[in-house]
Write a protein that holds these residues in place. Structure first.
Motif, PDB file in Angstrom:
ATOM      1  N   SER A  17       0.813  -1.228   0.000  1.00 19.72           N
ATOM      2  CA  SER A  17       0.000   0.000   0.000  1.00 19.72           C
ATOM      3  C   SER A  17       0.839   1.267   0.000  1.00 19.72           C
ATOM      4  O   SER A  17       0.294   2.363  -0.096  1.00 19.72           O
ATOM      5  CB  SER A  17      -0.908   0.024   1.238  1.00 19.72           C
ATOM      6  OG  SER A  17      -0.131   0.198   2.409  1.00 19.72           O
ATOM      7  N   THR A  69      -5.565   4.523   6.995  1.00 21.47           N
ATOM      8  CA  THR A  69      -6.196   5.560   7.831  1.00 21.47           C
ATOM      9  C   THR A  69      -7.246   6.227   6.964  1.00 21.47           C
ATOM     10  O   THR A  69      -6.919   6.773   5.907  1.00 21.47           O
ATOM     11  CB  THR A  69      -5.134   6.579   8.290  1.00 21.47           C
ATOM     12  OG1 THR A  69      -4.179   5.865   9.077  1.00 21.47           O
ATOM     13  CG2 THR A  69      -5.735   7.698   9.117  1.00 21.47           C
ATOM     14  N   ASN A  70      -8.498   6.159   7.391  1.00 18.49           N
ATOM     15  CA  ASN A  70      -9.595   6.602   6.521  1.00 18.49           C
ATOM     16  C   ASN A  70     -10.230   7.921   6.953  1.00 18.49           C
ATOM     17  O   ASN A  70     -11.305   8.287   6.475  1.00 18.49           O
ATOM     18  CB  ASN A  70     -10.677   5.498   6.454  1.00 18.49           C
ATOM     19  CG  ASN A  70     -10.088   4.142   6.107  1.00 18.49           C
ATOM     20  OD1 ASN A  70     -10.212   3.184   6.871  1.00 18.49           O
ATOM     21  ND2 ASN A  70      -9.411   4.055   4.976  1.00 18.49           N
ATOM     22  N   GLU A  71      -9.551   8.615   7.860  1.00 13.54           N
ATOM     23  CA  GLU A  71     -10.081   9.891   8.372  1.00 13.54           C
ATOM     24  C   GLU A  71     -10.419  10.845   7.217  1.00 13.54           C
ATOM     25  O   GLU A  71      -9.601  11.101   6.323  1.00 13.54           O
ATOM     26  CB  GLU A  71      -9.005  10.524   9.282  1.00 13.54           C
ATOM     27  CG  GLU A  71      -9.136  11.996   9.571  1.00 13.54           C
ATOM     28  CD  GLU A  71     -10.275  12.343  10.531  1.00 13.54           C
ATOM     29  OE1 GLU A  71     -10.986  11.428  10.987  1.00 13.54           O
ATOM     30  OE2 GLU A  71     -10.460  13.543  10.801  1.00 13.54           O
ATOM     31  N   THR A  72     -11.621  11.370   7.231  1.00 11.85           N
ATOM     32  CA  THR A  72     -12.054  12.323   6.205  1.00 11.85           C
ATOM     33  C   THR A  72     -13.275  13.058   6.724  1.00 11.85           C
ATOM     34  O   THR A  72     -13.912  12.605   7.683  1.00 11.85           O
ATOM     35  CB  THR A  72     -12.371  11.606   4.878  1.00 11.85           C
ATOM     36  OG1 THR A  72     -12.623  12.590   3.864  1.00 11.85           O
ATOM     37  CG2 THR A  72     -13.576  10.659   4.966  1.00 11.85           C
ATOM     38  N   ARG A  76     -13.296  19.161   3.720  1.00 12.27           N
ATOM     39  CA  ARG A  76     -12.103  19.154   4.584  1.00 12.27           C
ATOM     40  C   ARG A  76     -11.167  20.307   4.217  1.00 12.27           C
ATOM     41  O   ARG A  76     -10.824  20.479   3.044  1.00 12.27           O
ATOM     42  CB  ARG A  76     -11.377  17.824   4.399  1.00 12.27           C
ATOM     43  CG  ARG A  76     -10.187  17.649   5.301  1.00 12.27           C
ATOM     44  CD  ARG A  76      -9.669  16.241   5.184  1.00 12.27           C
ATOM     45  NE  ARG A  76      -8.679  15.967   6.182  1.00 12.27           N
ATOM     46  CZ  ARG A  76      -8.147  14.762   6.377  1.00 12.27           C
ATOM     47  NH1 ARG A  76      -8.507  13.733   5.648  1.00 12.27           N
ATOM     48  NH2 ARG A  76      -7.238  14.580   7.300  1.00 12.27           N
ATOM     49  N   ALA A 108      -7.914   8.290  -3.570  1.00 15.37           N
ATOM     50  CA  ALA A 108      -7.972   8.103  -2.111  1.00 15.37           C
ATOM     51  C   ALA A 108      -9.190   8.815  -1.533  1.00 15.37           C
ATOM     52  O   ALA A 108      -9.083   9.715  -0.697  1.00 15.37           O
ATOM     53  CB  ALA A 108      -6.683   8.587  -1.457  1.00 15.37           C
ATOM     54  N   SER A 110     -11.681   7.653   0.261  1.00 15.35           N
ATOM     55  CA  SER A 110     -12.167   7.169   1.560  1.00 15.35           C
ATOM     56  C   SER A 110     -13.686   6.952   1.529  1.00 15.35           C
ATOM     57  O   SER A 110     -14.213   6.445   0.547  1.00 15.35           O
ATOM     58  CB  SER A 110     -11.710   8.102   2.687  1.00 15.35           C
ATOM     59  OG  SER A 110     -11.982   7.486   3.932  1.00 15.35           O
ATOM     60  N   GLU A 114     -15.235  13.476   0.516  1.00 14.63           N
ATOM     61  CA  GLU A 114     -14.521  14.368  -0.407  1.00 14.63           C
ATOM     62  C   GLU A 114     -15.168  14.384  -1.804  1.00 14.63           C
ATOM     63  O   GLU A 114     -15.505  15.460  -2.311  1.00 14.63           O
ATOM     64  CB  GLU A 114     -13.047  13.961  -0.482  1.00 14.63           C
ATOM     65  CG  GLU A 114     -12.246  14.884  -1.356  1.00 14.63           C
ATOM     66  CD  GLU A 114     -10.745  14.658  -1.183  1.00 14.63           C
ATOM     67  OE1 GLU A 114     -10.053  15.598  -0.796  1.00 14.63           O
ATOM     68  OE2 GLU A 114     -10.270  13.534  -1.424  1.00 14.63           O
ATOM     69  N   ASP A 140     -10.201   4.308  -4.288  1.00 12.08           N
ATOM     70  CA  ASP A 140      -9.509   4.054  -3.026  1.00 12.08           C
ATOM     71  C   ASP A 140      -9.001   2.613  -3.046  1.00 12.08           C
ATOM     72  O   ASP A 140      -9.533   1.763  -3.765  1.00 12.08           O
ATOM     73  CB  ASP A 140     -10.450   4.252  -1.819  1.00 12.08           C
ATOM     74  CG  ASP A 140      -9.681   4.516  -0.525  1.00 12.08           C
ATOM     75  OD1 ASP A 140      -9.578   5.679  -0.114  1.00 12.08           O
ATOM     76  OD2 ASP A 140      -9.158   3.538   0.054  1.00 12.08           O
ATOM     77  N   LEU A 141      -7.989   2.372  -2.242  1.00 11.32           N
ATOM     78  CA  LEU A 141      -7.452   1.015  -2.086  1.00 11.32           C
ATOM     79  C   LEU A 141      -8.433   0.121  -1.334  1.00 11.32           C
ATOM     80  O   LEU A 141      -8.560  -1.074  -1.602  1.00 11.32           O
ATOM     81  CB  LEU A 141      -6.149   1.132  -1.284  1.00 11.32           C
ATOM     82  CG  LEU A 141      -5.487  -0.130  -0.787  1.00 11.32           C
ATOM     83  CD1 LEU A 141      -4.738  -0.797  -1.925  1.00 11.32           C
ATOM     84  CD2 LEU A 141      -4.517   0.193   0.336  1.00 11.32           C
ATOM     85  N   LEU A 194      -8.748   1.161  -6.486  1.00 10.50           N
ATOM     86  CA  LEU A 194      -7.486   1.455  -7.166  1.00 10.50           C
ATOM     87  C   LEU A 194      -6.369   1.690  -6.161  1.00 10.50           C
ATOM     88  O   LEU A 194      -6.528   2.446  -5.206  1.00 10.50           O
ATOM     89  CB  LEU A 194      -7.665   2.698  -8.044  1.00 10.50           C
ATOM     90  CG  LEU A 194      -6.468   3.003  -8.934  1.00 10.50           C
ATOM     91  CD1 LEU A 194      -6.911   3.249 -10.363  1.00 10.50           C
ATOM     92  CD2 LEU A 194      -5.706   4.211  -8.440  1.00 10.50           C
ATOM     93  N   ASN A 195      -5.273   1.002  -6.388  1.00  5.97           N
ATOM     94  CA  ASN A 195      -4.084   1.179  -5.560  1.00  5.97           C
ATOM     95  C   ASN A 195      -3.156   2.155  -6.275  1.00  5.97           C
ATOM     96  O   ASN A 195      -2.745   1.910  -7.413  1.00  5.97           O
ATOM     97  CB  ASN A 195      -3.402  -0.182  -5.375  1.00  5.97           C
ATOM     98  CG  ASN A 195      -2.242  -0.117  -4.394  1.00  5.97           C
ATOM     99  OD1 ASN A 195      -1.715   0.960  -4.104  1.00  5.97           O
ATOM    100  ND2 ASN A 195      -1.850  -1.268  -3.896  1.00  5.97           N
ATOM    101  N   LEU A 196      -2.829   3.254  -5.623  1.00  7.21           N
ATOM    102  CA  LEU A 196      -1.998   4.277  -6.269  1.00  7.21           C
ATOM    103  C   LEU A 196      -0.599   3.775  -6.597  1.00  7.21           C
ATOM    104  O   LEU A 196       0.112   4.392  -7.391  1.00  7.21           O
ATOM    105  CB  LEU A 196      -1.909   5.514  -5.367  1.00  7.21           C
ATOM    106  CG  LEU A 196      -3.186   6.364  -5.291  1.00  7.21           C
ATOM    107  CD1 LEU A 196      -3.093   7.365  -4.155  1.00  7.21           C
ATOM    108  CD2 LEU A 196      -3.439   7.083  -6.610  1.00  7.21           C
ATOM    109  N   ARG A 212      -5.570  13.963  -1.824  1.00  2.00           N
ATOM    110  CA  ARG A 212      -5.298  14.658  -0.563  1.00  2.00           C
ATOM    111  C   ARG A 212      -5.185  13.686   0.605  1.00  2.00           C
ATOM    112  O   ARG A 212      -5.955  12.738   0.740  1.00  2.00           O
ATOM    113  CB  ARG A 212      -6.422  15.666  -0.298  1.00  2.00           C
ATOM    114  CG  ARG A 212      -6.557  16.681  -1.463  1.00  2.00           C
ATOM    115  CD  ARG A 212      -7.336  17.917  -1.095  1.00  2.00           C
ATOM    116  NE  ARG A 212      -8.553  17.625  -0.396  1.00  2.00           N
ATOM    117  CZ  ARG A 212      -8.995  18.323   0.649  1.00  2.00           C
ATOM    118  NH1 ARG A 212      -8.302  19.336   1.129  1.00  2.00           N
ATOM    119  NH2 ARG A 212     -10.125  17.998   1.218  1.00  2.00           N
ATOM    120  N   ASN A 213      -4.190  13.963   1.423  1.00  4.02           N
ATOM    121  CA  ASN A 213      -4.024  13.234   2.692  1.00  4.02           C
ATOM    122  C   ASN A 213      -3.826  11.742   2.513  1.00  4.02           C
ATOM    123  O   ASN A 213      -4.312  10.944   3.316  1.00  4.02           O
ATOM    124  CB  ASN A 213      -5.209  13.545   3.622  1.00  4.02           C
ATOM    125  CG  ASN A 213      -5.350  15.038   3.846  1.00  4.02           C
ATOM    126  OD1 ASN A 213      -4.424  15.679   4.324  1.00  4.02           O
ATOM    127  ND2 ASN A 213      -6.477  15.604   3.454  1.00  4.02           N
TER     128      ASN A 213
END
Ligand SMILES: C[S@@+](CC[C@H](N)C(=O)[O-])C[C@H]1O[C@@H](n2cnc3c(N)ncnc32)[C@H](O)[C@@H]1O
Length: 293
Positions: A17, A69-72, A76, A108, A110, A114, A140-141, A194-196, A212-213
């Motif tokens: 990841s 970490t999925n904080e969103t 934001r 990403a 989440s 966003e 997102d992954l 999708l994995n970046l 972002r983030n």
């Protein structure tokens, strides 16, 4: 967890990841993985690692996911969305007048706050985008966060974080303690896993990218590689939005700051890009070169 278990997990997470854990993050790994070990009826992290070493792909995927970490939250940092409304959309609407379409990628994404914030900005732009085709791709992954995002259902706590009350009333329906975003806004988003770290060129070319983030968790080489691949997927006048603690400075010369709009960047069409050991010409350069021919 033994030091060898920790080293195994660190290496695996970096490869799978991009998560770049320093040597002192055992407490974080324990707090995220102990619940997973218990759920899988394993005695602890050492047993979890033994199972992973023996090739349990499903468990490994769960570990990678549990460590994200999925904080969103909605809108934001506020400022990127102000920039979107005030500068980015008006400029791109002018530049794309003939085409009347815009493609936006939320990498990403989440649990969806966003991409849904972006979608509400587009909707609120009203007549500016009337009759335009707008596409928002949210990736997102983690499959778990994508599922939540697709459902568009948020708790009272989640809608109280950053979402202006007038947008809550306008675009959400309340069902007990939960709020669901309208089918119209949900329909503006395409979700994809999708994995970046992997190739994403198949997504096509975008006018705006929010990334972002997420890069904050990666090392410099990984960040540079992702920036360079993102630059190749952007229109020459496209815009990249990064998180408040993120920047391209000292990492890549493939982007330059968007004048007077903190956190926004434009592809740098001048330099030849370096990806790993190979040197390549970005799509933006190719476009400029072919237009000049
Ligand atoms: C802190 S959240 C950021 C969410 C949103 N962009 C924001 O700024 O509010 C980071 C997200 O990146 C995702 N992520 C982590 N590693 C990733 C990777 N290699 N590829 C794609 N997404 C990843 C996580 O699953 C998580 O949902």
């Amino acid at each position: 967890m033994t030091p060898s278990d920790y080293e195994y997990l660190r290496k695996l997470l970096k490869e799978r990841s991009g998560l770049d854990l320093s040597a002192d993050k055992q407490y974080l790994v324990e707090s995220r993985l102990l619940p997973l070990a218990r759920k899988s009826s394993l005695a602890g992290i050492s047993e979890l690692v033994t199972r992973m070493r023996s090739g349990s792909e499903a468990l490994t995927a769960d570990v990678v996911e549990a460590m994200t970490t999925n904080e969103t939250f909605f809108f934001r940092d506020k400022i990127p969305f102000d920039h979107l409304r005030e500068a980015v959309l008006p400029a791109l609407v002018k530049a794309r007048a003939a085409r009347r379409s815009l493609r936006i990628w939320c990498a990403a994404s989440s649990t969806g706050q966003e991409p849904y914030s972006i979608a509400m900005c587009l909707k609120e732009a009203g007549s500016l985008l009337a009759g335009w085709r707008t596409e928002i791709v949210a990736t997102d992954l983690s499959l778990a966060v994508l599922e939540k995002s697709k459902a568009g259902i948020f708790s009272q706590f989640e809608v109280q974080r950053g979402l202006p009350i007038q947008l809550l009333v306008k675009y959400f329906t309340q069902n007990g303690e939960l709020w669901q975003i309208s089918p119209e806004i949900r329909g503006m988003i395409q979700h994809r896993q999708l994995n970046l770290l992997q190739d994403f060129s198949h997504l096509g070319t975008f006018d705006i990218i929010f990334c972002r983030n997420v890069l904050i968790y990666f090392d410099q080489t990984t960040k540079a590689n992702i920036f360079e691949r993102i630059a190749r997927m952007m229109e020459p006048d496209g815009v990249l939005a990064l998180g408040a603690a993120e920047s391209v400075v000292g990492i890549t010369n493939t982007f330059k700051p968007f004048p007077e709009r903190r956190g926004l960047y434009r592809p740098n069409v001048a330099p030849v890009l370096r990806v790993g050991a190979s040197t390549m010409v970005p799509q933006t350069l190719r476009a400029v070169a072919s237009a000049a021919r």
